[in-house]
Motif scaffolding. Structure first.
Motif, PDB file in Angstrom:
ATOM      1  N   SER A  23      -6.464   1.706   8.431  1.00 20.76           N
ATOM      2  CA  SER A  23      -7.731   1.006   8.592  1.00 20.76           C
ATOM      3  C   SER A  23      -7.692  -0.352   7.889  1.00 20.76           C
ATOM      4  O   SER A  23      -8.266  -1.330   8.357  1.00 20.76           O
ATOM      5  CB  SER A  23      -8.917   1.865   8.135  1.00 20.76           C
ATOM      6  OG  SER A  23      -8.884   2.011   6.745  1.00 20.76           O
ATOM      7  N   GLN A  24      -6.969  -0.429   6.789  1.00 23.36           N
ATOM      8  CA  GLN A  24      -6.815  -1.712   6.093  1.00 23.36           C
ATOM      9  C   GLN A  24      -6.049  -2.713   6.961  1.00 23.36           C
ATOM     10  O   GLN A  24      -6.435  -3.868   7.103  1.00 23.36           O
ATOM     11  CB  GLN A  24      -6.099  -1.482   4.752  1.00 23.36           C
ATOM     12  CG  GLN A  24      -5.750  -2.743   3.981  1.00 23.36           C
ATOM     13  CD  GLN A  24      -6.951  -3.372   3.286  1.00 23.36           C
ATOM     14  OE1 GLN A  24      -8.097  -3.123   3.654  1.00 23.36           O
ATOM     15  NE2 GLN A  24      -6.686  -4.211   2.303  1.00 23.36           N
ATOM     16  N   ASN A  76      -2.189   7.484   4.534  1.00 22.74           N
ATOM     17  CA  ASN A  76      -1.876   6.798   5.788  1.00 22.74           C
ATOM     18  C   ASN A  76      -3.096   6.250   6.527  1.00 22.74           C
ATOM     19  O   ASN A  76      -3.058   5.142   7.051  1.00 22.74           O
ATOM     20  CB  ASN A  76      -1.100   7.723   6.714  1.00 22.74           C
ATOM     21  CG  ASN A  76       0.369   7.321   6.752  1.00 22.74           C
ATOM     22  OD1 ASN A  76       0.681   6.133   6.755  1.00 22.74           O
ATOM     23  ND2 ASN A  76       1.257   8.313   6.748  1.00 22.74           N
ATOM     24  N   GLU A  77      -4.183   7.051   6.547  1.00 20.92           N
ATOM     25  CA  GLU A  77      -5.347   6.564   7.304  1.00 20.92           C
ATOM     26  C   GLU A  77      -5.996   5.367   6.602  1.00 20.92           C
ATOM     27  O   GLU A  77      -6.536   4.482   7.261  1.00 20.92           O
ATOM     28  CB  GLU A  77      -6.358   7.694   7.589  1.00 20.92           C
ATOM     29  CG  GLU A  77      -7.030   8.295   6.377  1.00 20.92           C
ATOM     30  CD  GLU A  77      -6.360   9.605   5.959  1.00 20.92           C
ATOM     31  OE1 GLU A  77      -5.128   9.757   6.164  1.00 20.92           O
ATOM     32  OE2 GLU A  77      -7.065  10.490   5.416  1.00 20.92           O
ATOM     33  N   ASP A  78      -5.905   5.339   5.277  1.00 23.37           N
ATOM     34  CA  ASP A  78      -6.434   4.177   4.559  1.00 23.37           C
ATOM     35  C   ASP A  78      -5.605   2.928   4.878  1.00 23.37           C
ATOM     36  O   ASP A  78      -6.140   1.833   5.047  1.00 23.37           O
ATOM     37  CB  ASP A  78      -6.416   4.416   3.042  1.00 23.37           C
ATOM     38  CG  ASP A  78      -7.413   5.493   2.637  1.00 23.37           C
ATOM     39  OD1 ASP A  78      -8.324   5.777   3.445  1.00 23.37           O
ATOM     40  OD2 ASP A  78      -7.269   6.052   1.533  1.00 23.37           O
ATOM     41  N   ASP A 109      -5.172  -5.181  -1.517  1.00 18.11           N
ATOM     42  CA  ASP A 109      -6.392  -5.650  -2.171  1.00 18.11           C
ATOM     43  C   ASP A 109      -6.162  -6.211  -3.568  1.00 18.11           C
ATOM     44  O   ASP A 109      -6.899  -5.892  -4.507  1.00 18.11           O
ATOM     45  CB  ASP A 109      -7.395  -4.477  -2.293  1.00 18.11           C
ATOM     46  CG  ASP A 109      -8.561  -4.706  -1.350  1.00 18.11           C
ATOM     47  OD1 ASP A 109      -8.782  -5.878  -0.974  1.00 18.11           O
ATOM     48  OD2 ASP A 109      -9.225  -3.723  -1.005  1.00 18.11           O
ATOM     49  N   TRP A 139      -0.884   4.829  -0.991  1.00 24.06           N
ATOM     50  CA  TRP A 139      -2.154   4.978  -0.287  1.00 24.06           C
ATOM     51  C   TRP A 139      -2.000   6.041   0.809  1.00 24.06           C
ATOM     52  O   TRP A 139      -0.896   6.231   1.350  1.00 24.06           O
ATOM     53  CB  TRP A 139      -2.545   3.676   0.408  1.00 24.06           C
ATOM     54  CG  TRP A 139      -3.089   2.596  -0.470  1.00 24.06           C
ATOM     55  CD1 TRP A 139      -2.872   2.425  -1.813  1.00 24.06           C
ATOM     56  CD2 TRP A 139      -3.925   1.510  -0.046  1.00 24.06           C
ATOM     57  NE1 TRP A 139      -3.524   1.291  -2.240  1.00 24.06           N
ATOM     58  CE2 TRP A 139      -4.176   0.716  -1.183  1.00 24.06           C
ATOM     59  CE3 TRP A 139      -4.477   1.129   1.186  1.00 24.06           C
ATOM     60  CZ2 TRP A 139      -4.961  -0.435  -1.124  1.00 24.06           C
ATOM     61  CZ3 TRP A 139      -5.251  -0.012   1.241  1.00 24.06           C
ATOM     62  CH2 TRP A 139      -5.499  -0.780   0.091  1.00 24.06           C
ATOM     63  N   PRO A 178       0.822  -1.220   0.000  1.00 25.53           N
ATOM     64  CA  PRO A 178       0.000   0.000   0.000  1.00 25.53           C
ATOM     65  C   PRO A 178       0.857   1.273   0.000  1.00 25.53           C
ATOM     66  O   PRO A 178       0.523   2.253  -0.673  1.00 25.53           O
ATOM     67  CB  PRO A 178      -0.808  -0.113   1.290  1.00 25.53           C
ATOM     68  CG  PRO A 178      -0.909  -1.580   1.540  1.00 25.53           C
ATOM     69  CD  PRO A 178       0.374  -2.168   1.034  1.00 25.53           C
ATOM     70  N   LYS A 228      -8.261  -3.894   9.795  1.00 29.02           N
ATOM     71  CA  LYS A 228      -9.327  -4.775   9.318  1.00 29.02           C
ATOM     72  C   LYS A 228      -8.788  -6.187   9.074  1.00 29.02           C
ATOM     73  O   LYS A 228      -9.357  -7.184   9.507  1.00 29.02           O
ATOM     74  CB  LYS A 228      -9.921  -4.210   8.022  1.00 29.02           C
ATOM     75  CG  LYS A 228     -11.097  -4.997   7.481  1.00 29.02           C
ATOM     76  CD  LYS A 228     -11.615  -4.424   6.171  1.00 29.02           C
ATOM     77  CE  LYS A 228     -10.992  -5.168   4.998  1.00 29.02           C
ATOM     78  NZ  LYS A 228     -11.376  -4.648   3.688  1.00 29.02           N
TER      79      LYS A 228
END
Ligand code: ADP
Ligand code: MG
Length: 309
Positions: free
Chosen positions: A112-113, A107-109, A153, A105, A100, A116
């Motif tokens: 959270s990834q 940082n907050e994405d 992903d 990407w 990522p 998760k």
């Protein structure tokens, strides 16, 4: 999703992969299995171009893999090795975040990834994200390795005997996690194993290889019901034993000389065929009588529901 068209890999004189054609569908859990040295790893590594083909074509989403930019293709194809190597000096979060980050990407994405995914494989994120790899057990590290391959992903994930170094309990747990993950996120997974039980548990379809060639491709059921040849039969021998065994259906009953004789390890497939013609079968081996299988004993066992047929 991924199509092999007459693909070979030759090392000197050796055909590591020998004229393989097959198609892996989107969202499928596809298992490559076969004895050691049959070409599983080579097949897998050709998909993400870790190994160049000697001849033939591999298509990824209808384009030859050679037409993709290497980096971008690798980002689209997650890869889990047998012995995953986490970066020892990085936290679990940073280990998972590598692809990522390369894909830039936010940082907050990423955070959270990471959370998760960790939660999904039973490693509560708030407990584990800031730990170092050495603070995790082998099984937990392997889980992080799986999660790392999923982080950006990618639609496709390649897994080369990812659980074979684990103890049986962690292994089963991770198999269950992976099945759950697969049903939730619907990835295309190509999974290499030499363990037939694992293949039957995980695979939507199984491709059995031998000496670089495909012996059979099909659903687990096809292998049990319609093995292509003796190699397939002997390779799944263990499995069909586990699935159904004359011995498991026996009742105590004396030898009846009007009925045919079968061995305790006769496959239930055969037993069912014989039971269409005979009310009872003697289970006898090397002159020793073990018991009998009767139509009613089989129906009773099956209706108990606890059976694994
Ligand atoms: P598997 O993963 O099914 O155990 P591999 O794909 O690793 O099998 O190997 C298939 C065959 O190709 C084996 O006979 C192996 O010895 C041979 N092979 C693999 N890599 C090389 C290489 N770099 N050079 C020469 N032979 C190789
Ligand atoms: Mg291998």
């Amino acid at each position: 999703m991924i199509k092999f068209d007459d693909v070979s890999k030759i090392y000197g004189e050796k055909h590591a992969v020998d004229h393989v054609s097959m198609e892996i569908k989107e969202g499928e859990f596809f298992v490559l299995i076969g004895p050691s040295g049959c070409g599983k790893t080579t097949t897998l590594k050709m998909i993400n171009r870790l190994i160049p083909l000697s001849s033939g074509y591999i298509y990824f989403k209808d384009q030859p893999i050679s037409s993709y930019k290497l980096d971008e293709m690798r980002w689209d194809i997650g890869y889990v090795l047998q012995q995953i190597a986490l970066f020892p000096h990085m936290t679990i979060r940073d280990n998972i975040a590598q692809v990522p980050l390369m894909k830039k990407w936010a940082n907050e994405d990423i955070d959270s990834q990471v959370d998760k995914l960790l939660n999904m494989v039973g490693l509560p994120a708030e407990q584990y994200r800031n730990r170092m790899p050495a603070e995790l057990s082998g099984g937990q590290q392997q889980r992080v390795g799986v999660v790392r391959a999923l982080a950006a992903d990618p639609p496709v994930i390649l897994m080369d005997e990812p659980f074979s170094a684990l103890d049986p309990i962690s292994r089963e747990k991770l198999q269950d996690d992976l099945l759950k993950l697969q049903s939730e996120i619907n990835k295309t997974i190509i999974f290499v194993t030499h363990d037939i039980t694992e293949a039957f548990k995980l695979g939507d379809r199984i491709c059995l290889m031998n000496e670089g060639r495909i012996e059979q491709i099909g659903a687990p059921d096809d292998f049990l019901r319609q093995p292509n040849n003796d190699f397939v039969r002997s390779f799944i021998g263990d499995m069909s034993g586990k699935v159904s065994f004359a011995e498991d259906y026996m009742v105590n009953s004396p030898f009846d000389n009007r009925c045919p004789v079968i061995q305790p390890d006769t496959k239930m497939e055969t037993v069912f065929k014989l039971l269409q013609l005979h009310e009872q079968l003697n289970v006898t081996s090397s002159g020793k009588h073990y018991g009998a299988i009767t139509r009613s004993s089989v129906f009773e066992r099956l209706s108990e529901g606890g059976n694994h047929l």
